[in-house]
Design a protein around this motif. Sequence first.
Motif, PDB file in Angstrom:
ATOM      1  N   ASP A  36       0.846  -1.201   0.000  1.00 19.36           N
ATOM      2  CA  ASP A  36       0.000   0.000   0.000  1.00 19.36           C
ATOM      3  C   ASP A  36       0.882   1.253   0.000  1.00 19.36           C
ATOM      4  OD1 ASP A  36      -2.695   1.317   0.445  1.00 19.36           O
ATOM      5  OD2 ASP A  36      -1.600   2.067   2.178  1.00 19.36           O
ATOM      6  N   GLN A  68      -5.656   6.609  -3.798  1.00 17.57           N
ATOM      7  CA  GLN A  68      -6.808   6.362  -4.677  1.00 17.57           C
ATOM      8  C   GLN A  68      -7.887   7.413  -4.423  1.00 17.57           C
ATOM      9  OE1 GLN A  68      -8.478   2.453  -5.458  1.00 17.57           O
ATOM     10  NE2 GLN A  68      -6.862   1.524  -4.249  1.00 17.57           N
ATOM     11  N   ALA A  86     -10.331   3.239  -1.263  1.00 12.88           N
ATOM     12  CA  ALA A  86      -9.284   2.706  -0.392  1.00 12.88           C
ATOM     13  C   ALA A  86      -9.295   3.506   0.910  1.00 12.88           C
ATOM     14  CB  ALA A  86      -7.940   2.786  -1.091  1.00 12.88           C
ATOM     15  N   ALA A 140     -12.789  -5.787  -2.058  1.00  9.87           N
ATOM     16  CA  ALA A 140     -11.459  -5.661  -2.667  1.00  9.87           C
ATOM     17  C   ALA A 140     -11.179  -6.986  -3.340  1.00  9.87           C
ATOM     18  CB  ALA A 140     -10.396  -5.380  -1.598  1.00  9.87           C
ATOM     19  N   ALA A 157     -12.348  -1.014  -2.479  1.00 11.12           N
ATOM     20  CA  ALA A 157     -11.034  -0.512  -2.039  1.00 11.12           C
ATOM     21  C   ALA A 157      -9.920  -0.833  -3.029  1.00 11.12           C
ATOM     22  CB  ALA A 157     -10.688  -1.097  -0.671  1.00 11.12           C
ATOM     23  N   ASP A 160      -5.488  -4.704  -1.408  1.00  9.00           N
ATOM     24  CA  ASP A 160      -6.107  -3.551  -0.754  1.00  9.00           C
ATOM     25  C   ASP A 160      -7.098  -3.976   0.323  1.00  9.00           C
ATOM     26  OD1 ASP A 160      -4.804  -1.414  -2.199  1.00  9.00           O
ATOM     27  OD2 ASP A 160      -5.927  -2.076  -3.945  1.00  9.00           O
ATOM     28  N   SER A 203      -6.695  -2.073   3.222  1.00  7.69           N
ATOM     29  CA  SER A 203      -7.512  -0.882   3.462  1.00  7.69           C
ATOM     30  C   SER A 203      -8.745  -1.228   4.279  1.00  7.69           C
ATOM     31  CB  SER A 203      -7.988  -0.293   2.127  1.00  7.69           C
ATOM     32  OG  SER A 203      -7.116   0.705   1.679  1.00  7.69           O
TER      33      SER A 203
END
Length: 554
Positions: A217, A227, A378, A433, A457, A462, A465
């Motif tokens: 990330d 994002q 995200a 995700a 996300a 992700d 997230s």
Amino acid sequence: MFCFQCQEAAKNEGCTVKGVCGKDEEVAKLQDALVYLLKGTGFWAKKARQYGVTDEEVDLFILEGLFATVTNVNFDAERFVEYCNKAADLKSKIRDKFLNAYKQKEDSDFSEEIPREAAWEPAKTKEDYLAKAEEDGVLAEENEDIRSLKELLIYGLKGIAAYADHAYVLNEKSDNIFSFAETALAETTRENITSEELISLVMQAGDTAVKAMEILDKANTGRYGKQEITSVNTSLKEGPGILVSGHDLLDLEELLKQTEGTGINIYTHGEMLPANAYPELKKFDHLVGNFGTAWYNQRSEFEEFNGPILFTTNCIVPPKDSYKDRIYTTGLVGWPGCKHIPNAKTGEQKDFSSLIEHAKQLGSLQPQENKELTIGFAKDQVMELADKVIDAVKSGAIKRFVVMGGCDGRHKSREYYTEVAKDLPEDTVILTAGCAKYRYNMLDLGDIGGIPRILDAGQCNDSYSLAYIALQLKDAFGLDDINDLPISYDIAWYEQKAVCVLLALLALGVKGIRLGPTVPAFLSPNVVNVLVENFGIKPIEDPETDIEAMMAGK
Ligand code: SF4
Ligand code: SF3
């Protein structure tokens, strides 16, 4: 061959003749031989670390080798022979470094007993690798529970390796991940390892999985920005085009740079969809949107896309002759007979010129009517909405969040996820995700006071997230336990990155996860019991039953 590492393992037991994924016996065995060599390499690398000796070429290749064996990444036997040769060379290299360090420090030669994985000196021929896999594959471990836990550990590690490798190409790395990978591989070679020790390693794999997703990330947002909520075009436009699949954002970036001003449009496919939400990628006007859905639909979708297709990671499925000449692979991906774009020299970009020329030759795509899809939720974007989200929960406008991340797949039983999404009450929000979202991301589920009911996300990694959002909500509501939040987990799995995500969620303390569409074939009944007793993991039932249970917080 015997392989049971993914959700589509034949009869939910294992593929023994040919993989449902298309993997043939030769490739399956070469993958087993490679993992075997990596275990031996891990053994020596762990020992070397104890003497302060590390070797980044070894660390990195362990990740790459594991990544190459993830489901639907590489089907090319010749490439696996090369990987096995390289693993054998690096095993010798790190062994010799260790033996030297040992001698210097201890003033004597190292003479302890070593496991067969570490001792093996392959003849470096395909035949030798195949013979080794025949005698020492997955089933060589006779104790069903030990085998199950070892494979759970190795599959989680394969997912970790994939994420850590994606981060590595973007200059983010973690010595803890290298070190854990080596320890885990080394530990699987111990004859007398116990279930308790393996369970502890599996939990450590969960912690390491969190770390791998965190650095990925950091790598993605560090280079491409956070994002943003983005409306993505999902149809073809006039003009030549290239479709990019997989998870590797750096490959996409380099291709975008090399196609700037050429008149070629770039489209994402499958897990590359979230790229459209990153500011430093969406600034390219010729990144025009996403085409197609989840990986298993590629055989029909790629016939419709009359341009070259680049695979940067999984999931590649056996290509049809009608488009096979338009398939290009790169990185660790491979399909025999398809063109492969090799890695670049350090500091240079990959050379995508052959792919670009091919797109020009093929000419314009057939334009379609436009449809839009909203993505980009995200952690940072959701946190910007945090006040709104918290108010909506407090006022009762949002009753529950349902995390439905993970993978999509071929089985009809996955319609369950579409049904759940459709039938969840209107005061619920789906957090997703990974490619699992393609089962419901085109449904118009509306919003709750401006908060869309599907928050996507990004890629499977992700999921970090989603965990991050849960932890922030826990703090915002002043709760001690993440499980007191109004969040249910209804996770779909297919390949080993989903195993890594699952272990990460367990490590973060999430309990009561529903896992579907089937319970992994590699989990023995006793190991399933451990997961049920300690983490409340449960199989999915029918949509109605599960929705009712989830809404009741069960
Ligand atoms: Fe079978 Fe899955 Fe293994 Fe492929 S990866 S051989 S489908 S278990
Ligand atoms: Fe999908 Fe392969 Fe797992 Fe990255 S692309 S989630 S299945």
